[in-house]
Scaffold this motif. Structure first.
Motif, PDB file in Angstrom:
ATOM      1  N   ARG A   3       0.528   1.017   1.515  1.00  0.00           N
ATOM      2  CA  ARG A   3       1.797   1.566   1.992  1.00  0.00           C
ATOM      3  C   ARG A   3       1.583   2.291   3.318  1.00  0.00           C
ATOM      4  NH1 ARG A   3       6.034   5.435  -1.311  1.00  0.00           N
ATOM      5  NH2 ARG A   3       7.824   4.840  -0.064  1.00  0.00           N
ATOM      6  N   LYS A   4       0.525   3.100   3.400  1.00  0.00           N
ATOM      7  CA  LYS A   4       0.231   3.799   4.647  1.00  0.00           C
ATOM      8  C   LYS A   4      -0.165   2.799   5.738  1.00  0.00           C
ATOM      9  CE  LYS A   4      -2.855   7.076   6.928  1.00  0.00           C
ATOM     10  NZ  LYS A   4      -3.285   6.177   7.991  1.00  0.00           N
ATOM     11  N   LEU A   5      -1.051   1.871   5.398  1.00  0.00           N
ATOM     12  CA  LEU A   5      -1.511   0.882   6.376  1.00  0.00           C
ATOM     13  C   LEU A   5      -0.340   0.072   6.936  1.00  0.00           C
ATOM     14  CD1 LEU A   5      -3.973  -0.555   7.755  1.00  0.00           C
ATOM     15  CD2 LEU A   5      -3.919  -2.146   5.840  1.00  0.00           C
ATOM     16  N   PHE A   6       0.542  -0.407   6.041  1.00  0.00           N
ATOM     17  CA  PHE A   6       1.632  -1.300   6.453  1.00  0.00           C
ATOM     18  C   PHE A   6       2.849  -0.550   6.992  1.00  0.00           C
ATOM     19  CE2 PHE A   6       0.486  -5.104   3.466  1.00  0.00           C
ATOM     20  CZ  PHE A   6      -0.697  -5.271   4.152  1.00  0.00           C
ATOM     21  N   LEU A  50       7.623  -6.570   1.794  1.00  0.00           N
ATOM     22  CA  LEU A  50       6.373  -6.971   1.148  1.00  0.00           C
ATOM     23  C   LEU A  50       5.904  -5.902   0.163  1.00  0.00           C
ATOM     24  CD1 LEU A  50       4.120  -9.123   1.112  1.00  0.00           C
ATOM     25  CD2 LEU A  50       3.014  -7.842   2.948  1.00  0.00           C
ATOM     26  N   LEU A  51       5.947  -4.655   0.574  1.00  0.00           N
ATOM     27  CA  LEU A  51       5.528  -3.561  -0.303  1.00  0.00           C
ATOM     28  C   LEU A  51       6.421  -3.442  -1.537  1.00  0.00           C
ATOM     29  CD1 LEU A  51       4.708  -0.948   2.479  1.00  0.00           C
ATOM     30  CD2 LEU A  51       3.051  -2.031   0.931  1.00  0.00           C
ATOM     31  N   LEU A  52       7.721  -3.642  -1.343  1.00  0.00           N
ATOM     32  CA  LEU A  52       8.647  -3.604  -2.490  1.00  0.00           C
ATOM     33  C   LEU A  52       8.289  -4.698  -3.491  1.00  0.00           C
ATOM     34  CD1 LEU A  52      12.098  -3.048  -0.706  1.00  0.00           C
ATOM     35  CD2 LEU A  52      10.689  -1.341  -1.866  1.00  0.00           C
ATOM     36  N   ARG A  91      -9.905  -4.799  16.481  1.00  0.00           N
ATOM     37  CA  ARG A  91      -9.936  -4.284  15.103  1.00  0.00           C
ATOM     38  C   ARG A  91      -8.544  -4.336  14.479  1.00  0.00           C
ATOM     39  NH1 ARG A  91      -8.788   0.757  13.297  1.00  0.00           N
ATOM     40  NH2 ARG A  91      -8.948   1.650  15.376  1.00  0.00           N
ATOM     41  N   LYS A  92      -7.547  -3.921  15.234  1.00  0.00           N
ATOM     42  CA  LYS A  92      -6.180  -3.861  14.709  1.00  0.00           C
ATOM     43  C   LYS A  92      -5.572  -5.242  14.504  1.00  0.00           C
ATOM     44  CE  LYS A  92      -5.635   0.743  16.474  1.00  0.00           C
ATOM     45  NZ  LYS A  92      -5.320   1.561  17.610  1.00  0.00           N
ATOM     46  N   LEU A  93      -6.109  -6.237  15.196  1.00  0.00           N
ATOM     47  CA  LEU A  93      -5.654  -7.619  15.020  1.00  0.00           C
ATOM     48  C   LEU A  93      -6.493  -8.378  13.990  1.00  0.00           C
ATOM     49  CD1 LEU A  93      -4.988  -8.523  18.751  1.00  0.00           C
ATOM     50  CD2 LEU A  93      -3.273  -8.464  16.921  1.00  0.00           C
ATOM     51  N   LEU A  99      -1.701  -5.582  11.186  1.00  0.00           N
ATOM     52  CA  LEU A  99      -0.736  -6.495  11.805  1.00  0.00           C
ATOM     53  C   LEU A  99      -0.777  -7.890  11.183  1.00  0.00           C
ATOM     54  CD1 LEU A  99      -1.305  -5.379  15.508  1.00  0.00           C
ATOM     55  CD2 LEU A  99       0.554  -4.696  13.988  1.00  0.00           C
ATOM     56  N   VAL A 100      -1.942  -8.482  11.164  1.00  0.00           N
ATOM     57  CA  VAL A 100      -2.061  -9.869  10.697  1.00  0.00           C
ATOM     58  C   VAL A 100      -1.935  -9.974   9.174  1.00  0.00           C
ATOM     59  CG1 VAL A 100      -3.590 -11.887  10.615  1.00  0.00           C
ATOM     60  CG2 VAL A 100      -3.369 -10.564  12.731  1.00  0.00           C
ATOM     61  N   LYS A 101      -2.536  -9.055   8.459  1.00  0.00           N
ATOM     62  CA  LYS A 101      -2.494  -9.153   6.987  1.00  0.00           C
ATOM     63  C   LYS A 101      -1.069  -9.167   6.445  1.00  0.00           C
ATOM     64  CE  LYS A 101      -4.208  -7.288   2.673  1.00  0.00           C
ATOM     65  NZ  LYS A 101      -4.952  -6.246   1.989  1.00  0.00           N
TER      66      LYS A 101
END
Length: 182
Positions: A3-6, A50-52, A91-93, A99-101
């Motif tokens: 949740r925090k990551l996304f 997605l999280l829901l 790293r972020k990509l 982002l990608v996940k």
């Protein structure tokens, strides 16, 4: 953790990359631009869906969480520099990162992550010569092309629908940049 990551990490990264496209110096300044805010908010609602689905969060409560995070990004007292937040784009990509996940997981659920794709394209477009990862990414695009760079760093293949969404947005950004310079 997701949740925090996304939400926090995804939103922060997208605000920095889109903000950079529009010449913004800080995250709060970037979010004052309705174009940046629209993409950030859209991407967070994409990841929110997605999280829901994955965790059964309550939609209204998660929407409030998204708005709370955006308000935090808008806080002018934080003066969070776009260049600091945008650093380390490789790293972020990464295929398992912010982002990608979620974009890949949305595609697997039959949803095109258009705002995330735009954020990813902006990250690929981002260049700061003082950031070694940004320089490496830029050099890879210059020497091997955008498709090969996407495959190498994002682990997405040329024929994938997600790759095509990202490429379409990347080329759109390039065209808008050319028009702006002319």
């Amino acid at each position: 953790m997701e949740r925090k990551l996304f939400t926090v990490n995804t939103g922060h990264a997208i605000a920095s990359y889109i903000g950079s496209l529009f010449g913004k110096a800080t995250i709060d300044e970037a979010l004052q631009d309705r174009r940046v805010r629209q993409v950030v908010q859209g991407a967070l609602y994409e990841t929110g869906w997605l999280l829901l689905e994955k965790y059964g969060f309550e939609a209204k409560e998660h929407s409030q969480y998204i708005q709370k995070i955006i308000k935090r990004f808008e806080n002018p007292k934080l003066k969070d520099e776009v260049s600091r937040v945008a650093r380390s784009p490789i790293r972020k990509l990464g295929p398992s990162d912010r982002l990608v996940k979620p974009a890949r997981e949305l595609m697997n659920n039959g949803i095109e992550p258009n705002e995330l794709a735009y954020g990813i394209a902006a990250a690929l477009h981002y260049y700061n010569p003082e950031d070694s990862e940004s320089s490496e990414l830029n050099l890879s695009i210059e020497e091997h092309g955008i498709s090969s760079t996407i495959e190498k760093y994002l682990h997405l293949h040329e024929g994938d629908t997600l790759t095509q969404l990202i490429l379409d947005q990347y080329h759109l950004i390039r065209e808008e940049e050319k028009e702006h310079v002319s």
